[in-house]
Design a protein around this motif. Structure first.
Motif, PDB file in Angstrom:
ATOM      1  N   GLU A  54       0.834  -1.201   0.000  1.00  0.00           N
ATOM      2  CA  GLU A  54       0.000   0.000   0.000  1.00  0.00           C
ATOM      3  C   GLU A  54       0.870   1.252   0.000  1.00  0.00           C
ATOM      4  N   LEU A  55       1.953   1.243   0.792  1.00  0.00           N
ATOM      5  CA  LEU A  55       2.873   2.379   0.814  1.00  0.00           C
ATOM      6  C   LEU A  55       3.544   2.543  -0.548  1.00  0.00           C
ATOM      7  N   ASP A  56       3.979   1.440  -1.156  1.00  0.00           N
ATOM      8  CA  ASP A  56       4.589   1.496  -2.483  1.00  0.00           C
ATOM      9  C   ASP A  56       3.619   2.092  -3.495  1.00  0.00           C
ATOM     10  N   SER A  57       2.368   1.710  -3.408  1.00  0.00           N
ATOM     11  CA  SER A  57       1.337   2.207  -4.316  1.00  0.00           C
ATOM     12  C   SER A  57       1.134   3.709  -4.131  1.00  0.00           C
ATOM     13  N   GLN A  58       1.110   4.145  -2.873  1.00  0.00           N
ATOM     14  CA  GLN A  58       0.929   5.573  -2.591  1.00  0.00           C
ATOM     15  C   GLN A  58       2.141   6.377  -3.065  1.00  0.00           C
ATOM     16  N   VAL A  59       3.345   5.839  -2.834  1.00  0.00           N
ATOM     17  CA  VAL A  59       4.566   6.520  -3.276  1.00  0.00           C
ATOM     18  C   VAL A  59       4.579   6.617  -4.798  1.00  0.00           C
ATOM     19  N   SER A  60       4.206   5.532  -5.455  1.00  0.00           N
ATOM     20  CA  SER A  60       4.163   5.529  -6.914  1.00  0.00           C
ATOM     21  C   SER A  60       3.156   6.551  -7.422  1.00  0.00           C
ATOM     22  N   SER A  61       2.005   6.638  -6.780  1.00  0.00           N
ATOM     23  CA  SER A  61       0.977   7.600  -7.159  1.00  0.00           C
ATOM     24  C   SER A  61       1.471   9.030  -6.946  1.00  0.00           C
TER      25      SER A  61
END
Length: 107
Positions: free
Chosen positions: A5-12
């Motif tokens: 989830e953190l990776d997804s938010q960082v990517s976003s």
């Protein structure tokens, strides 16, 4: 799961930042073009022998060239003989040749 989830938010966030940076670059270029046009119009006016373009450069009138339309192409100039009304037929400005003023006008 938290890591994903953190990776997804960082990517976003990265994607959003890249988009914002591209938008700012585009706005900066538009502002620079407007400033170039204003500078051209206020400072040089293409030496009155051309038109200022959006990027601040000059589009020269026929017979003129140079970055500021300051160079005349003499092959396109038709000399004008100004006769002295009180003088002889050959008594004119530039007798013996064409007189050219400092701003490129044929006298």
């Amino acid at each position: 799961a938290l890591h994903q989830e953190l990776d997804s938010q960082v990517s976003s966030l990265n994607s959003t930042l890249v988009s914002e940076i591209e938008l700012l670059k585009s706005e900066k270029e538009a502002i620079q073009e407007r400033l170039g046009l204003l500078e051209c119009m206020m400072m040089t006016s293409c030496t009155d022998h051309g038109t200022c373009l959006v990027d601040g450069s000059c589009s020269c009138n026929p017979g003129w060239s140079g970055a500021l339309c300051e160079v005349v192409d003499w092959s396109t100039v038709t000399p004008v003989k100004l006769v002295d009304p009180d003088g002889a037929d050959d008594d004119y400005l530039g007798a013996g040749g064409v007189s050219i003023s400092a701003d490129g006008l044929t006298l």
